[in-house]
Design an enzyme around this catalytic site. Structure first.
Site, PDB file in Angstrom:
ATOM      1  CE1 TYR A   4     -11.646   2.157   5.543  1.00 20.56           C
ATOM      2  CE2 TYR A   4     -12.287   4.408   6.091  1.00 20.56           C
ATOM      3  CZ  TYR A   4     -11.312   3.445   5.918  1.00 20.56           C
ATOM      4  OH  TYR A   4      -9.999   3.775   6.138  1.00 20.56           O
ATOM      5  CE  LYS A  55      -8.968   1.382   9.636  1.00 21.19           C
ATOM      6  NZ  LYS A  55      -7.739   0.563   9.460  1.00 21.19           N
ATOM      7  CB  THR A  76      -9.573   6.056   9.161  1.00 16.68           C
ATOM      8  OG1 THR A  76     -10.231   7.059   8.382  1.00 16.68           O
ATOM      9  CG2 THR A  76     -10.643   5.051   9.585  1.00 16.68           C
ATOM     10  N   GLY A 134       0.818  -1.203   0.000  1.00 14.25           N
ATOM     11  CA  GLY A 134       0.000   0.000   0.000  1.00 14.25           C
ATOM     12  C   GLY A 134       0.851   1.252   0.000  1.00 14.25           C
ATOM     13  CD  GLN A 135      -1.545   6.620  -0.142  1.00  8.16           C
ATOM     14  OE1 GLN A 135      -0.860   7.503  -0.670  1.00  8.16           O
ATOM     15  NE2 GLN A 135      -2.838   6.773   0.080  1.00  8.16           N
ATOM     16  CB  ALA A 162      -7.104  -0.856   6.067  1.00  8.14           C
ATOM     17  CE1 TYR A 163     -12.929  -4.297   0.042  1.00 11.20           C
ATOM     18  CE2 TYR A 163     -13.627  -2.063   0.569  1.00 11.20           C
ATOM     19  CZ  TYR A 163     -13.698  -3.177  -0.246  1.00 11.20           C
ATOM     20  OH  TYR A 163     -14.532  -3.184  -1.339  1.00 11.20           O
ATOM     21  CB  THR A 164      -8.479   2.031   1.985  1.00  6.72           C
ATOM     22  OG1 THR A 164      -7.862   1.603   0.756  1.00  6.72           O
ATOM     23  CG2 THR A 164      -7.597   1.656   3.164  1.00  6.72           C
TER      24      THR A 164
END
Length: 294
Positions: free
Chosen positions: A128, A132, A102, A10-11, A59-61
């Protein structure tokens, strides 16, 4: 200290790997957070070294996709269940753990100009955000620490997608976007976040010159410093930083840009506790944007 982190592709994971080349990045091939059984322990053929720390970046983002009924089981597994399993197994392995969360766990109902402290009672507006929040609770139950962040971006060098990259792409393609001007937050440059998380990991390992592990709160906020701004302001700044006319961006209210997932209007996180603890504040969002566009 030995640092391990999930979400290596991921980023923020890519930024973490570039910043800390001796850290161990874990991908889905190493630990599958979407599987029926999350097994971190099988990754270690021998116990991890003393003072090891795990950062869960995975994570599922896809915030809007998470609203779809057919995706909810997957979202729940990755965002709600897996953090607790990682925290439980980290505890058994003798590792400290940081669960990255988040601003979507918050309602965003504070007045403009106010920020959301770590003591703000979570009240997610989206599936979402709910997933989280459940992941936070699951991780905290096994002694992990939670770090909330917001509006993370890498910019044009991102192999995936983020807001700043999208704005730069639109500018270059001659598209003039409408962007909401009544949602507030703190933009966070991914490499800056990776640096902050790495510093906190060193503190948890007892290797920080100013921070004692026992003094670290269970929940902290870490995001770009400077005054909170709107998505519209970030869009105009992104156009300008990419060398385009910022007046091509039009500000609109959220009511004119409906999305499947409801967004918190004031998602600005209070970050003063991070600095008071003795951790270095992240650079201002303007500095991050300048780096992203280099």
């Amino acid at each position: 200290m030995t640092l391990y982190f999930t979400g290596a592709s991921g980023q923020v994971g890519r930024a973490m790997g570039a910043l800390s080349p001796h850290a161990v990045g874990l991908t889905r091939r190493d630990v599958d957070l979407a599987g029926d059984v999350v097994d971190l322990r099988s990754f270690f053929s021998t116990p991890p070294p003393p003072h090891s720390v795990l950062i869960n970046l995975a994570a599922y983002t896809a915030v809007d996709d998470a609203e779809a009924q057919e995706n909810r089981e997957l979202v729940h597994r990755i965002n709600a269940i897996a953090p607790g399993e990682l925290a439980r197994q980290s505890q058994e392995l003798g590792m400290a753990m940081i669960q990255v969360s988040t601003e979507y766990v918050l309602s965003g109902r504070r007045e403009k100009g106010q920020c959301n402290p770590t003591t703000e009672t979570p009240a997610p507006l989206s599936y979402y955000g709910q997933s989280k929040w459940e992941g936070e609770q699951a991780a905290l139950a096994y002694g992990a620490h939670v770090v909330r962040t917001s509006w993370v971006y890498t910019g044009p060098r991102n192999s995936g997608r983020d807001f700043v990259k999208t704005m730069a792409d639109l500018a270059g393609r001659g598209i003039d976007p409408n962007v909401v001007n009544d949602q507030w937050g703190r933009p966070t440059y991914a490499p800056h976040l990776a640096g902050g998380l790495g510093e906190m990991a060193r503190a948890l390992a007892g290797q920080h010159e100013a921070v004692v592990p026992a003094d670290i709160p269970q929940v902290l906020h870490c995001a770009g410093s400077g005054e909170p701004i709107t998505w519209y302001e970030l869009a105009t700044a992104s156009f300008a930083a990419a060398g385009y006319d910022s007046q091509r961006v039009t500000g609109i209210p959220t009511s004119e840009y409906p999305t499947p997932a409801k967004r918190p209007l004031n998602a600005a996180l209070c970050v003063d506790e991070w600095e008071r603890l003795g951790l270095a504040p992240l650079p201002a969002w303007q500095a991050g944007l300048a780096k992203a566009m280099q």
